[in-house]
Design an enzyme around this catalytic site. Structure first.
Site, PDB file in Angstrom:
ATOM      1  CE1 TYR A   8      -3.626  -2.262   5.395  1.00 28.88           C
ATOM      2  CE2 TYR A   8      -3.183  -0.004   4.664  1.00 28.88           C
ATOM      3  CZ  TYR A   8      -3.634  -1.311   4.317  1.00 28.88           C
ATOM      4  OH  TYR A   8      -3.965  -1.619   2.993  1.00 28.88           O
ATOM      5  CB  SER A  55      -0.927   0.106   1.144  1.00 32.46           C
ATOM      6  OG  SER A  55      -1.639   1.383   1.359  1.00 32.46           O
TER       7      SER A  55
HETATM    8  N1  LIG Z   1      -8.822  -0.748  -1.028  1.00 31.04           N
HETATM    9  C1  LIG Z   1      -8.093   0.247  -0.932  1.00 31.04           C
HETATM   10  O1  LIG Z   1      -8.212   1.576  -1.030  1.00 31.04           O
HETATM   11  C2  LIG Z   1      -6.494  -0.465  -0.663  1.00 31.04           C
HETATM   12  C3  LIG Z   1      -5.536   0.520  -0.627  1.00 31.04           C
HETATM   13  C4  LIG Z   1      -4.145   0.070  -0.563  1.00 31.04           C
HETATM   14  C5  LIG Z   1      -3.950  -1.407  -0.413  1.00 31.04           C
HETATM   15  N2  LIG Z   1      -4.960  -2.097  -0.503  1.00 31.04           N
HETATM   16  C6  LIG Z   1      -4.533  -3.728  -0.245  1.00 31.04           C
HETATM   17  O2  LIG Z   1      -5.139  -4.484  -1.210  1.00 31.04           O
HETATM   18  C7  LIG Z   1      -5.354  -5.546  -0.910  1.00 31.04           C
HETATM   19  C8  LIG Z   1      -6.502  -6.032  -1.340  1.00 31.04           C
HETATM   20  O3  LIG Z   1      -7.746  -5.294  -0.640  1.00 31.04           O
HETATM   21  P1  LIG Z   1      -9.141  -4.830  -1.287  1.00 31.04           P
HETATM   22  O4  LIG Z   1      -8.836  -3.371  -1.388  1.00 31.04           O
HETATM   23  O5  LIG Z   1      -9.389  -5.448  -2.530  1.00 31.04           O
HETATM   24  O6  LIG Z   1      -9.991  -5.148  -0.240  1.00 31.04           O
HETATM   25  P2  LIG Z   1     -11.303  -6.354   0.028  1.00 31.04           P
HETATM   26  O7  LIG Z   1     -11.936  -6.702  -1.189  1.00 31.04           O
HETATM   27  O8  LIG Z   1     -11.778  -6.112   1.151  1.00 31.04           O
HETATM   28  O9  LIG Z   1     -10.333  -7.725   0.123  1.00 31.04           O
HETATM   29  C9  LIG Z   1      -9.513  -8.246   1.349  1.00 31.04           C
HETATM   30  C10 LIG Z   1      -9.355  -9.604   1.205  1.00 31.04           C
HETATM   31  O10 LIG Z   1      -8.439  -9.991   2.239  1.00 31.04           O
HETATM   32  C11 LIG Z   1      -8.991 -11.158   2.760  1.00 31.04           C
HETATM   33  N3  LIG Z   1      -8.582 -11.523   4.062  1.00 31.04           N
HETATM   34  C12 LIG Z   1      -8.590 -10.651   5.021  1.00 31.04           C
HETATM   35  N4  LIG Z   1      -8.149 -11.587   6.151  1.00 31.04           N
HETATM   36  C13 LIG Z   1      -8.009 -12.798   5.722  1.00 31.04           C
HETATM   37  C14 LIG Z   1      -7.577 -14.094   6.501  1.00 31.04           C
HETATM   38  N5  LIG Z   1      -7.119 -14.009   7.664  1.00 31.04           N
HETATM   39  N6  LIG Z   1      -7.378 -14.883   5.794  1.00 31.04           N
HETATM   40  C15 LIG Z   1      -7.532 -14.986   4.417  1.00 31.04           C
HETATM   41  N7  LIG Z   1      -8.139 -13.919   3.715  1.00 31.04           N
HETATM   42  C16 LIG Z   1      -8.093 -12.556   4.592  1.00 31.04           C
HETATM   43  C17 LIG Z   1     -10.480 -11.027   2.787  1.00 31.04           C
HETATM   44  O11 LIG Z   1     -11.213 -12.261   2.767  1.00 31.04           O
HETATM   45  P3  LIG Z   1     -12.815 -12.165   3.105  1.00 31.04           P
HETATM   46  O12 LIG Z   1     -13.280 -12.211   1.880  1.00 31.04           O
HETATM   47  O13 LIG Z   1     -12.939 -13.636   3.568  1.00 31.04           O
HETATM   48  O14 LIG Z   1     -13.057 -11.045   4.080  1.00 31.04           O
HETATM   49  C18 LIG Z   1     -10.616 -10.243   1.300  1.00 31.04           C
HETATM   50  O15 LIG Z   1     -10.597 -11.250   0.193  1.00 31.04           O
HETATM   51  C19 LIG Z   1      -5.342  -5.446   0.752  1.00 31.04           C
HETATM   52  O16 LIG Z   1      -3.978  -6.242   0.629  1.00 31.04           O
HETATM   53  C20 LIG Z   1      -5.132  -4.290   0.982  1.00 31.04           C
HETATM   54  O17 LIG Z   1      -4.423  -4.151   2.213  1.00 31.04           O
HETATM   55  C21 LIG Z   1      -6.322  -1.678  -0.440  1.00 31.04           C
END
Ligand SMILES: NC(=O)c1ccc[n+]([C@@H]2O[C@H](COP(=O)([O-])OP(=O)(O)OC[C@H]3O[C@@H](n4cnc5c(N)ncnc54)[C@H](OP(=O)(O)O)[C@@H]3O)[C@@H](O)[C@H]2O)c1
Length: 250
Positions: free
Chosen positions: A156, A143
């Site tokens: 985070y 991130s």
């Molecule tokens: N969205 C943003 O603005 C943003 C910005 C920077 C970085 N990121 C990063 O991008 C990545 C993807 O996130 P996203 O934005 O696509 O959000 P998201 O749709 O909420 O996805 C998060 C994923 O992580 C999984 N997860 C969380 N804890 C877990 C665990 N203990 N075991 C297995 N799976 C787990 C969730 O599974 P469940 O479906 O079971 O909950 C979900 O599939 C993450 O690494 C996040 O930190 C996001």
């Protein structure tokens, strides 16, 4: 270069909105995909969607990434499913509540576990496999929050920043085995993770992020900001002297 139909892709945290969008592009090119997730119903829905979109094969495995022993088993299963892997995308993560992390040791440690340690646990066996195979690509979503600690989300940020440094070292190690390590740094992306945040002009759609992630992997970039405009923004933020930065309320 578009991926050919024999590409073998592992997606950890495949129910992530960004990961699912990236996987759709691989599916449309006829790739074979191995997906992991902790919610069986959602994982199967993503798998079915990818089959319909043209994936040659889709396998799934349940995995809560905080279970390190299970992670190791699943990584081995993913490697064996298609007799090796070409791409591994690690996408899982949680956005913790900073105030709660400040109030509770358990919450702070949990945030580090999911966003940093779990990925180290996954990448340790996976990196050894890729290194022995002398090829392929490991891509991990960190991130922009990892680029500089801010009062509003430094737990985070610390997890993602630590991961960033881990990937830097891994890239240096695996370069000599012909393996690419891609660090993906999204800014704000409209996904379930950010559903509670007020959206502004810097927000990108999950679809746009997925396309940018796919492009960064296929171009074997070392580090990619998602979307690209976070690169100059973070260059400015990183360049601010600490004596100035510490006075800001960010
Ligand atoms: N969205 C943003 O603005 C943003 C910005 C920077 C970085 N990121 C990063 O991008 C990545 C993807 O996130 P996203 O934005 O696509 O959000 P998201 O749709 O909420 O996805 C998060 C994923 O992580 C999984 N997860 C969380 N804890 C877990 C665990 N203990 N075991 C297995 N799976 C787990 C969730 O599974 P469940 O479906 O079971 O909950 C979900 O599939 C993450 O690494 C996040 O930190 C996001």
């Amino acid at each position: 270069m578009p991926p050919d139909s024999s590409t073998r892709v592992l997606v950890v945290g495949a129910t992530s909105a960004m990961a699912a969008e990236t996987a759709r592009i691989y599916a449309a090119h006829g790739a074979r995909l191995f997906l992991t997730g902790r919610n069986g119903q959602r994982l199967e829905a993503v798998a079915e969607d990818l089959r319909v979109r043209g994936a040659q094969a889709v396998e799934t495995a349940m995995l809560d990434v905080t279970d390190h022993r299970r992670s190791e088993e699943v990584m081995e299963a993913a490697w064996s499913a298609f007799d090796g892997l070409d791409v591994a995308l690690v996408a899982h993560g949680v956005l913790p509540d900073q105030a709660r992390c400040q109030a509770s040791v358990a919450d702070a440690v949990d945030a580090l576990e999911v966003n940093f340690l779990s990925t180290v646990a996954l990448l340790t066996p996976l990196a050894n496999r890729f290194e022995a195979a002398r090829g392929g690509c490991i891509a991990v979503i960190t991130s922009v929050a990892g680029d500089r600690g801010r009062q509003s989300n430094y737990v985070y940020g610390a997890a993602k920043g630590g991961l960033d440094r881990f990937l830097q070292g891994l890239r240096n190690r695996l370069f000599h085995a012909g393996v690419t390590v891609v660090t993906l740094k999204p800014g704000f992306v409209d996904t379930p993770m950010t559903a509670g945040l007020k959206q502004g002009p810097l927000f990108a759609s999950a679809r746009r992020a997925g396309r940018a992630i796919h492009r960064a992997i296929e171009r074997r970039r070392d580090v990619a900001y998602i979307p690209w405009f976070w690169h100059p923004i973070m260059a400015i933020i990183r360049a601010l002297p600490e004596a100035v930065f510490k006075r800001l309320r960010l």
